[in-house]
Every structure is written in C-alpha cells, then in structure tokens.
Design an enzyme around this catalytic site. Sequence first.
Site, PDB file in Angstrom:
ATOM      1  N   HIS A 146      37.985  24.612 -24.722  1.00 28.69           N
ATOM      2  CA  HIS A 146      36.807  24.011 -24.103  1.00 28.69           C
ATOM      3  C   HIS A 146      36.539  24.747 -22.793  1.00 28.69           C
ATOM      4  O   HIS A 146      37.478  25.052 -22.044  1.00 28.69           O
ATOM      5  CB  HIS A 146      37.057  22.523 -23.846  1.00 28.69           C
ATOM      6  CG  HIS A 146      35.852  21.782 -23.378  1.00 28.69           C
ATOM      7  ND1 HIS A 146      35.370  21.887 -22.086  1.00 28.69           N
ATOM      8  CD2 HIS A 146      35.024  20.923 -24.015  1.00 28.69           C
ATOM      9  CE1 HIS A 146      34.298  21.124 -21.953  1.00 28.69           C
ATOM     10  NE2 HIS A 146      34.066  20.535 -23.109  1.00 28.69           N
TER      11      HIS A 146
ATOM     12  N   ASP B  69      35.509  23.965 -19.837  1.00 30.97           N
ATOM     13  CA  ASP B  69      36.066  23.362 -18.633  1.00 30.97           C
ATOM     14  C   ASP B  69      37.573  23.582 -18.559  1.00 30.97           C
ATOM     15  O   ASP B  69      38.137  23.815 -17.484  1.00 30.97           O
ATOM     16  CB  ASP B  69      35.771  21.863 -18.588  1.00 30.97           C
ATOM     17  CG  ASP B  69      34.292  21.557 -18.422  1.00 30.97           C
ATOM     18  OD1 ASP B  69      33.570  22.401 -17.851  1.00 30.97           O
ATOM     19  OD2 ASP B  69      33.858  20.493 -18.885  1.00 30.97           O
ATOM     20  N   LYS B  70      38.232  23.500 -19.709  1.00 31.63           N
ATOM     21  CA  LYS B  70      39.679  23.702 -19.734  1.00 31.63           C
ATOM     22  C   LYS B  70      40.057  25.161 -19.503  1.00 31.63           C
ATOM     23  O   LYS B  70      41.113  25.457 -18.930  1.00 31.63           O
ATOM     24  CB  LYS B  70      40.254  23.203 -21.053  1.00 31.63           C
ATOM     25  CG  LYS B  70      40.463  21.708 -21.086  1.00 31.63           C
ATOM     26  CD  LYS B  70      41.609  21.338 -20.171  1.00 31.63           C
ATOM     27  CE  LYS B  70      41.261  20.163 -19.289  1.00 31.63           C
ATOM     28  NZ  LYS B  70      42.212  19.944 -18.210  1.00 31.63           N
TER      29      LYS B  70
ATOM     30  N   GLU C  15      38.487  26.856  -7.319  1.00 27.79           N
ATOM     31  CA  GLU C  15      37.547  26.360  -8.319  1.00 27.79           C
ATOM     32  C   GLU C  15      37.051  27.549  -9.140  1.00 27.79           C
ATOM     33  O   GLU C  15      36.788  28.621  -8.588  1.00 27.79           O
ATOM     34  CB  GLU C  15      36.337  25.692  -7.649  1.00 27.79           C
ATOM     35  CG  GLU C  15      36.678  24.694  -6.566  1.00 27.79           C
ATOM     36  CD  GLU C  15      37.207  23.391  -7.104  1.00 27.79           C
ATOM     37  OE1 GLU C  15      37.036  23.145  -8.310  1.00 27.79           O
ATOM     38  OE2 GLU C  15      37.781  22.627  -6.312  1.00 27.79           O
TER      39      GLU C  15
ATOM     40  N   GLU D 214      39.790  28.371  -1.382  1.00 30.57           N
ATOM     41  CA  GLU D 214      40.591  28.799  -0.255  1.00 30.57           C
ATOM     42  C   GLU D 214      42.016  29.109  -0.712  1.00 30.57           C
ATOM     43  O   GLU D 214      42.641  28.293  -1.395  1.00 30.57           O
ATOM     44  CB  GLU D 214      40.641  27.714   0.831  1.00 30.57           C
ATOM     45  CG  GLU D 214      39.285  27.373   1.429  1.00 30.57           C
ATOM     46  CD  GLU D 214      38.446  26.490   0.508  1.00 30.57           C
ATOM     47  OE1 GLU D 214      37.249  26.806   0.317  1.00 30.57           O
ATOM     48  OE2 GLU D 214      38.990  25.519  -0.031  1.00 30.57           O
TER      49      GLU D 214
ATOM     50  N   LYS E 174      36.921  18.859 -29.445  1.00 27.17           N
ATOM     51  CA  LYS E 174      36.960  17.576 -28.748  1.00 27.17           C
ATOM     52  C   LYS E 174      37.334  16.501 -29.764  1.00 27.17           C
ATOM     53  O   LYS E 174      36.952  16.580 -30.932  1.00 27.17           O
ATOM     54  CB  LYS E 174      35.595  17.236 -28.136  1.00 27.17           C
ATOM     55  CG  LYS E 174      35.103  18.243 -27.121  1.00 27.17           C
ATOM     56  CD  LYS E 174      33.707  17.905 -26.616  1.00 27.17           C
ATOM     57  CE  LYS E 174      33.754  16.826 -25.566  1.00 27.17           C
ATOM     58  NZ  LYS E 174      32.421  16.640 -24.922  1.00 27.17           N
TER      59      LYS E 174
ATOM     60  N   PHE F 137      29.762  24.120 -36.187  1.00 32.53           N
ATOM     61  CA  PHE F 137      30.262  24.370 -34.834  1.00 32.53           C
ATOM     62  C   PHE F 137      30.910  25.766 -34.822  1.00 32.53           C
ATOM     63  O   PHE F 137      32.116  25.900 -34.853  1.00 32.53           O
ATOM     64  CB  PHE F 137      31.276  23.287 -34.442  1.00 32.53           C
ATOM     65  CG  PHE F 137      31.755  23.342 -33.008  1.00 32.53           C
ATOM     66  CD1 PHE F 137      31.325  24.310 -32.116  1.00 32.53           C
ATOM     67  CD2 PHE F 137      32.666  22.388 -32.564  1.00 32.53           C
ATOM     68  CE1 PHE F 137      31.781  24.343 -30.808  1.00 32.53           C
ATOM     69  CE2 PHE F 137      33.131  22.404 -31.259  1.00 32.53           C
ATOM     70  CZ  PHE F 137      32.697  23.390 -30.378  1.00 32.53           C
TER      71      PHE F 137
ATOM     72  N   ASP G 224      28.589  26.855 -23.708  1.00 30.84           N
ATOM     73  CA  ASP G 224      28.406  25.920 -22.598  1.00 30.84           C
ATOM     74  C   ASP G 224      29.106  26.485 -21.367  1.00 30.84           C
ATOM     75  O   ASP G 224      30.104  27.199 -21.481  1.00 30.84           O
ATOM     76  CB  ASP G 224      29.008  24.557 -22.962  1.00 30.84           C
ATOM     77  CG  ASP G 224      28.605  23.456 -22.009  1.00 30.84           C
ATOM     78  OD1 ASP G 224      27.719  23.689 -21.164  1.00 30.84           O
ATOM     79  OD2 ASP G 224      29.185  22.357 -22.108  1.00 30.84           O
ATOM     80  N   ALA G 225      28.622  26.159 -20.204  1.00 30.69           N
ATOM     81  CA  ALA G 225      29.292  26.559 -18.972  1.00 30.69           C
ATOM     82  C   ALA G 225      30.518  25.687 -18.750  1.00 30.69           C
ATOM     83  O   ALA G 225      30.580  24.536 -19.208  1.00 30.69           O
ATOM     84  CB  ALA G 225      28.340  26.441 -17.782  1.00 30.69           C
TER      85      ALA G 225
ATOM     86  N   ARG H   7      36.273  19.303 -14.250  1.00 30.96           N
ATOM     87  CA  ARG H   7      35.223  18.473 -14.828  1.00 30.96           C
ATOM     88  C   ARG H   7      35.760  17.554 -15.920  1.00 30.96           C
ATOM     89  O   ARG H   7      35.038  16.710 -16.439  1.00 30.96           O
ATOM     90  CB  ARG H   7      34.090  19.353 -15.369  1.00 30.96           C
ATOM     91  CG  ARG H   7      32.778  18.597 -15.516  1.00 30.96           C
ATOM     92  CD  ARG H   7      31.575  19.500 -15.502  1.00 30.96           C
ATOM     93  NE  ARG H   7      31.588  20.516 -16.543  1.00 30.96           N
ATOM     94  CZ  ARG H   7      30.607  21.396 -16.729  1.00 30.96           C
ATOM     95  NH1 ARG H   7      29.550  21.361 -15.928  1.00 30.96           N
ATOM     96  NH2 ARG H   7      30.678  22.294 -17.671  1.00 30.96           N
ATOM     97  N   LYS H   8      37.034  17.698 -16.278  1.00 34.44           N
ATOM     98  CA  LYS H   8      37.638  16.842 -17.306  1.00 34.44           C
ATOM     99  C   LYS H   8      38.772  16.016 -16.719  1.00 34.44           C
ATOM    100  O   LYS H   8      39.848  15.880 -17.307  1.00 34.44           O
ATOM    101  CB  LYS H   8      38.130  17.705 -18.474  1.00 34.44           C
ATOM    102  CG  LYS H   8      36.985  18.261 -19.308  1.00 34.44           C
ATOM    103  CD  LYS H   8      36.217  17.155 -20.010  1.00 34.44           C
ATOM    104  CE  LYS H   8      35.009  17.662 -20.780  1.00 34.44           C
ATOM    105  NZ  LYS H   8      33.882  18.029 -19.913  1.00 34.44           N
TER     106      LYS H   8
ATOM    107  N   LYS I  51      45.097  23.354  -7.369  1.00 34.38           N
ATOM    108  CA  LYS I  51      45.501  22.845  -6.060  1.00 34.38           C
ATOM    109  C   LYS I  51      47.022  22.848  -5.920  1.00 34.38           C
ATOM    110  O   LYS I  51      47.728  22.374  -6.818  1.00 34.38           O
ATOM    111  CB  LYS I  51      44.977  21.423  -5.857  1.00 34.38           C
ATOM    112  CG  LYS I  51      43.462  21.341  -5.818  1.00 34.38           C
ATOM    113  CD  LYS I  51      42.980  19.920  -5.679  1.00 34.38           C
ATOM    114  CE  LYS I  51      41.448  19.868  -5.678  1.00 34.38           C
ATOM    115  NZ  LYS I  51      40.935  18.490  -5.636  1.00 34.38           N
TER     116      LYS I  51
ATOM    117  N   LYS J  29      48.196  19.206  -1.532  1.00 30.03           N
ATOM    118  CA  LYS J  29      46.958  18.452  -1.724  1.00 30.03           C
ATOM    119  C   LYS J  29      47.289  17.118  -2.398  1.00 30.03           C
ATOM    120  O   LYS J  29      47.765  17.083  -3.536  1.00 30.03           O
ATOM    121  CB  LYS J  29      45.971  19.236  -2.595  1.00 30.03           C
ATOM    122  CG  LYS J  29      45.804  20.706  -2.200  1.00 30.03           C
ATOM    123  CD  LYS J  29      45.122  20.870  -0.864  1.00 30.03           C
ATOM    124  CE  LYS J  29      44.776  22.331  -0.596  1.00 30.03           C
ATOM    125  NZ  LYS J  29      45.947  23.222  -0.441  1.00 30.03           N
TER     126      LYS J  29
ATOM    127  N   ASP K 131      45.403  15.034  -3.658  1.00 31.19           N
ATOM    128  CA  ASP K 131      44.643  14.832  -4.896  1.00 31.19           C
ATOM    129  C   ASP K 131      45.560  15.006  -6.100  1.00 31.19           C
ATOM    130  O   ASP K 131      45.440  14.282  -7.089  1.00 31.19           O
ATOM    131  CB  ASP K 131      43.516  15.867  -5.005  1.00 31.19           C
ATOM    132  CG  ASP K 131      42.273  15.454  -4.244  1.00 31.19           C
ATOM    133  OD1 ASP K 131      42.207  14.292  -3.828  1.00 31.19           O
ATOM    134  OD2 ASP K 131      41.389  16.301  -4.052  1.00 31.19           O
TER     135      ASP K 131
END
Length: 345
Positions: free
Chosen positions: A12, A14-15, A40, A53, A145, A206, A214-215, A220-221, A241, A245, A247
């Site tokens: 995918h 995003d992955k 990112e 960074e 998916k 598919f 897709d971008a 995003r996941k 990260k 961090k 997060d």
Amino acid sequence: MIISSEQVSVGHPDKICDQISDAILMECLKYDKSSRVAVETLIKDNQVVVAGEVSTKHFFNLEGIIENVLEPYGMTDVVVTNLLGIQSPDIAQGVNKGGAGDQGIMFGYATDETPEYLPLPYVLATRVLEKLMSLGHPLLGKDAKAQVSYDYERKRIDTFLVSIQHAETADLAKVKRIVREAMMAVALRYRQNLDFKVLVNPTGRFVLGGSFADAGVTGRKIVADTYGGFAHHGGGAFSGKDPSKVDRSAAYMARKIAKDIVREGYTKRCEVQLAYAIGVAEPVSVYVETFGTSRYTAKQLEGMIRERYDLTPRGIIKELHLLDVDYTKISCFGHFTKANLPWEK
C-alpha cells in the site's frame, strides 16, 4: 452490533512511505544511538519526497536507502527530492534534559478477546494479509486491504473483505479462490464461523496498485498501525520517529500498561491515556478507562501505574529497549501484533 476493522498490506503506498521513513531512522540509529529523527515521506509514481528533521553523526546515502526499500516492489529509476533539515535547537534543548520532545496525548488499548490482546476483527484483517503475502503467489501483488465486519452479539464474522492487487492476465476466479482459502484458514485459526459473506475485489479488477494508483504519505495509516478503530488515537504517527518522540515511545508504553492490566486480571478491556508537555519529563496526566469490566476504580489503577512504571521518556526508552528495536520490522501489519516486541512481552 456489527463492528468493522481494517488493515493494509506492505505494498500500500502509505505503508511504502512508512517503510522508507523507518529505514532512514534505522540507518541513523545503527551508527548513532543519539540520533534525532522525524522523517515524513511522500510517494507518487516513481517520485519520492523526503522531508523532516534529522540530527545525527552518521552520514547516510538517502537515495540508496530508498532504493533498497523499493526494490522488492519492482520500482526502479526513482527520483528523490531531499527536504531534510536538522532538529530545532529549541526542541533539542528540552529533549537533551530528558523532557518530552512535544506536547501530546497517547493511547494504549488491550482486550482479552484474542491471544494478542487485540480486537478480533482487527486481528483477522491483519492475519489474512500476512498470510496472503507469505504465499508469494505469482498471481497476487503486494498492494492489498482487508476489512472484517464482526457481529459481537452473535459472536461471528459477518463479512470478510479483501481487495488485492493481481497480475493483469490473472484468472479472477482463481484469485478469489486463493483469497477465500486464506480467509477460511485465518477464521479457523481463531475458531470462528466459516459461513461469512465473502467479498474479493468488489470492483472486479485490481491490476494497477502501489504509488502508481494512489499517492502515499507517512503516518496516514495510524489506525491500522494500532487498534483498527477500537480505541482512541492521539493523532501522532509512529514511523520515521526516534524514541525520544513520545508520539512513538509513550504510545508503546501505554499499550504495554494496558496489556499488563488486562493480562493480570484487573479488567477485561483497558484504555490508557498518557499526556505530555514539551520539555517536561513526567506526564501531565494519566487516565484509565476499563469500560465497566473492572472491580477497581480508575483512580486506583492510575495510582498503580504511576508507582509501577517510569513514564519519563528516558525511563520508557530504557524499559522497552527502544534504541535496540529494529523498527523496519514493524512498519507494516501493526505495531502491536508481534509477540517478540518489548512492549508486547
């Protein structure tokens, strides 16, 4: 009451971005444990943009790292745009003293409904994609998916959905048969019904997948990375990260705490919230929700957590060995689904 949860596969877009960001992180930590990384990635077609960074003593080959990640997906002639800078000295000042690198809220969740202490439909969606990828079948691609709709009142799978990339000349009936068999195997593994509704590639085709369909963007996941929608999420992504961090590190600790509380019989379901202020080491708040499944009050559990766990960023990194984790191994298929991770033990 039917609740649905989803997962996405390694190909995918995003992955793919999560994998690139974590690969950059690991390259830095491998040679410099004090590296500060917040990366990112964006991908579209063969164009990759990396921003963020990085403060490290290690000089790394960004293009080489990206090429190594993309090679398994058959991607060559990649064009890389490098927008990396160094960490803000204002942020570094607080982190160097042991404080949190940013403000934020992090959540951890656990439930006793599966051996993984994760929601059943989320686990089923994850395991079916893992199984399909492990087949290495020539008809199947890497972009996929899965979504599982589970009837909690009747204790059964209602609908099992998988959309998976396939070869252009593939027999679609054969693709559906392969996917259905994987669904059945996973359902059997978790002792579930086999008479669920099956949906495989509902659009019928598919072929084009990954970044050419897709971008993709890092982070995003985040729901697929955590609990599949069954718990709150603070909003911060994990991939790319370093563990200074919160997060990332505090989300891992919150998961460990929630899992410990459920595993030790204090409750059947647990959600833990930790909140931090930038430059401050101790969390500004600790909150526990047990959804009416515990004989202990939230105040009692919160007191136990503060006494039992070191919740400072340094304490979390030390207890969970976060400078020694290979983050490239957890970029896909969830950050809480692998039993060998320090926060899952």
